[in-house]
Design a protein around this motif. Sequence first.
Motif, PDB file in Angstrom:
ATOM      1  N   UNK A  24       0.827  -1.205   0.000  1.00 51.19           N
ATOM      2  CA  UNK A  24       0.000   0.000   0.000  1.00 51.19           C
ATOM      3  C   UNK A  24       0.863   1.257   0.000  1.00 51.19           C
ATOM      4  N   UNK A  25       1.960   1.211   0.750  1.00 53.53           N
ATOM      5  CA  UNK A  25       2.885   2.355   0.783  1.00 53.53           C
ATOM      6  C   UNK A  25       3.520   2.582  -0.581  1.00 53.53           C
ATOM      7  N   UNK A  26       3.984   1.516  -1.209  1.00 54.20           N
ATOM      8  CA  UNK A  26       4.639   1.631  -2.510  1.00 54.20           C
ATOM      9  C   UNK A  26       3.678   2.170  -3.568  1.00 54.20           C
ATOM     10  N   UNK A  27       2.439   1.718  -3.529  1.00 53.29           N
ATOM     11  CA  UNK A  27       1.452   2.191  -4.498  1.00 53.29           C
ATOM     12  C   UNK A  27       1.124   3.665  -4.263  1.00 53.29           C
ATOM     13  N   UNK A  28       1.000   4.072  -3.015  1.00 49.88           N
ATOM     14  CA  UNK A  28       0.718   5.478  -2.708  1.00 49.88           C
ATOM     15  C   UNK A  28       1.838   6.372  -3.201  1.00 49.88           C
ATOM     16  N   UNK A  29       3.069   5.910  -3.052  1.00 55.90           N
ATOM     17  CA  UNK A  29       4.231   6.710  -3.429  1.00 55.90           C
ATOM     18  C   UNK A  29       4.435   6.775  -4.939  1.00 55.90           C
ATOM     19  N   UNK A  30       3.620   6.058  -5.692  1.00 57.56           N
ATOM     20  CA  UNK A  30       3.684   6.177  -7.149  1.00 57.56           C
ATOM     21  C   UNK A  30       3.203   7.542  -7.633  1.00 57.56           C
ATOM     22  N   UNK A  31       2.696   8.380  -6.717  1.00 55.71           N
ATOM     23  CA  UNK A  31       2.318   9.728  -7.137  1.00 55.71           C
ATOM     24  C   UNK A  31       3.542  10.618  -7.330  1.00 55.71           C
ATOM     25  N   UNK A  32       4.733  10.080  -7.010  1.00 56.51           N
ATOM     26  CA  UNK A  32       5.967  10.813  -7.250  1.00 56.51           C
ATOM     27  C   UNK A  32       6.330  11.818  -6.187  1.00 56.51           C
ATOM     28  N   UNK A  33       5.487  11.951  -5.155  1.00 62.36           N
ATOM     29  CA  UNK A  33       5.754  12.922  -4.107  1.00 62.36           C
ATOM     30  C   UNK A  33       6.352  12.249  -2.877  1.00 62.36           C
ATOM     31  N   UNK A  34       6.903  13.069  -1.995  1.00 59.93           N
ATOM     32  CA  UNK A  34       7.401  12.574  -0.717  1.00 59.93           C
ATOM     33  C   UNK A  34       6.252  12.630   0.296  1.00 59.93           C
ATOM     34  N   UNK A  58      11.714  -1.127   4.087  1.00 53.33           N
ATOM     35  CA  UNK A  58      11.736  -0.683   2.700  1.00 53.33           C
ATOM     36  C   UNK A  58      12.940   0.212   2.411  1.00 53.33           C
ATOM     37  N   UNK A  59      13.311   1.035   3.386  1.00 49.41           N
ATOM     38  CA  UNK A  59      14.497   1.883   3.215  1.00 49.41           C
ATOM     39  C   UNK A  59      15.757   1.024   3.213  1.00 49.41           C
ATOM     40  N   UNK A  60      15.841   0.092   4.156  1.00 42.45           N
ATOM     41  CA  UNK A  60      17.016  -0.789   4.230  1.00 42.45           C
ATOM     42  C   UNK A  60      17.143  -1.648   2.981  1.00 42.45           C
ATOM     43  N   UNK A  61      15.997  -1.995   2.388  1.00 44.41           N
ATOM     44  CA  UNK A  61      16.009  -2.824   1.185  1.00 44.41           C
ATOM     45  C   UNK A  61      16.244  -2.040  -0.090  1.00 44.41           C
ATOM     46  N   UNK A  62      16.391  -0.731   0.022  1.00 40.57           N
ATOM     47  CA  UNK A  62      16.700   0.082  -1.155  1.00 40.57           C
ATOM     48  C   UNK A  62      15.512   0.477  -2.005  1.00 40.57           C
ATOM     49  N   UNK A  63      14.296   0.219  -1.522  1.00 41.80           N
ATOM     50  CA  UNK A  63      13.119   0.583  -2.305  1.00 41.80           C
ATOM     51  C   UNK A  63      12.664   2.014  -2.024  1.00 41.80           C
ATOM     52  N   UNK A  64      12.967   2.512  -0.831  1.00 42.11           N
ATOM     53  CA  UNK A  64      12.590   3.870  -0.456  1.00 42.11           C
ATOM     54  C   UNK A  64      13.818   4.660  -0.026  1.00 42.11           C
ATOM     55  N   UNK A  65      13.714   5.963  -0.153  1.00 43.16           N
ATOM     56  CA  UNK A  65      14.714   6.891   0.358  1.00 43.16           C
ATOM     57  C   UNK A  65      14.025   7.784   1.369  1.00 43.16           C
ATOM     58  N   UNK A  72       9.793  15.787  11.245  1.00 38.22           N
ATOM     59  CA  UNK A  72       9.092  15.035  10.204  1.00 38.22           C
ATOM     60  C   UNK A  72      10.044  14.131   9.429  1.00 38.22           C
ATOM     61  N   UNK A  73       9.549  12.953   9.112  1.00 40.85           N
ATOM     62  CA  UNK A  73      10.286  11.974   8.324  1.00 40.85           C
ATOM     63  C   UNK A  73       9.571  11.798   6.999  1.00 40.85           C
ATOM     64  N   UNK A  74      10.238  12.139   5.917  1.00 40.67           N
ATOM     65  CA  UNK A  74       9.651  12.016   4.592  1.00 40.67           C
ATOM     66  C   UNK A  74      10.282  10.835   3.859  1.00 40.67           C
ATOM     67  N   UNK A  75       9.454  10.121   3.095  1.00 44.52           N
ATOM     68  CA  UNK A  75       9.970   9.011   2.290  1.00 44.52           C
ATOM     69  C   UNK A  75       9.441   9.133   0.874  1.00 44.52           C
ATOM     70  N   UNK A  76      10.212   8.628  -0.075  1.00 48.62           N
ATOM     71  CA  UNK A  76       9.761   8.575  -1.464  1.00 48.62           C
ATOM     72  C   UNK A  76      10.428   7.385  -2.132  1.00 48.62           C
ATOM     73  N   UNK A  77       9.914   7.003  -3.280  1.00 49.51           N
ATOM     74  CA  UNK A  77      10.489   5.878  -4.006  1.00 49.51           C
ATOM     75  C   UNK A  77      11.932   6.194  -4.382  1.00 49.51           C
ATOM     76  N   UNK A  78      12.765   5.183  -4.332  1.00 46.55           N
ATOM     77  CA  UNK A  78      14.200   5.380  -4.589  1.00 46.55           C
ATOM     78  C   UNK A  78      14.505   5.371  -6.082  1.00 46.55           C
ATOM     79  N   UNK A  79      13.797   6.200  -6.846  1.00 43.36           N
ATOM     80  CA  UNK A  79      14.105   6.349  -8.251  1.00 43.36           C
ATOM     81  C   UNK A  79      13.122   5.702  -9.200  1.00 43.36           C
ATOM     82  N   UNK A  80      13.350   5.958 -10.486  1.00 44.05           N
ATOM     83  CA  UNK A  80      12.432   5.487 -11.526  1.00 44.05           C
ATOM     84  C   UNK A  80      12.448   3.970 -11.685  1.00 44.05           C
TER      85      UNK A  80
END
Length: 235
Positions: A24-34, A58-65, A72-80
Amino acid sequence: MTRDPQAPQLARLAGLIADETRAACLLALLDGRAWTASELARQAGVAASTLSEHLGKLVAGGLLTEERQGRHRYVHLAGTRVAQLVEDLAAQVGPGDAVRPRSLRESSAGSAMARGRTCYDHLAGRLGIAVTDALTLRGLLRQDTGFALTDAGLEWFGSAGIVLERKGRRPLARACLDWTERRPHLAGVAGAALCRHALDAGWCLRIGSERAVKVTPAGERALGELLGIEADALR
């Protein structure tokens, strides 16, 4: 027989995604925003403490930054590449496989997403398909041997004031399978530039808290003049 050395890595990657909350987190972050951790917790319907553990994986696995600003803690997808992976997996689940909406609000949100949305950094849904079809029909985009802009297409982007920033290894044009339309729409550098321009120029507006977008009257006029798209196809 020697086991492929990539097998453990692939298994770990699959394990990261094979959780409903993390998906659910990964799909939400497909909006390209943090997003903040609290925003994602509400989106996923879990407690903030539970979500924090998932984000750590997810951050440790390299999927999120992640980035921190004050408390505040912001996360976003780790690239295209991560976005493409999530998009491709989501496309394997067709609309008919999805859970039926439980309320009118969910049904309305689903209809808005199918009509037009962002897919990480490019346009998707019926809007994305309409734009892709129009580009192809006018000879600006080729789909016969994979997606590729023609010389006329490159000129069109320039004349429309849409800057194509070709950096790194990202392809200029790439096909992305649309999970609601079951057809490919335009992604890559060109798809991202077109989406960014559409939002910046006010052709499209984000609606709701998810990835849905709607075309404005100004957008209908612009897409009609530039690509010959009928307004009814954008609504």
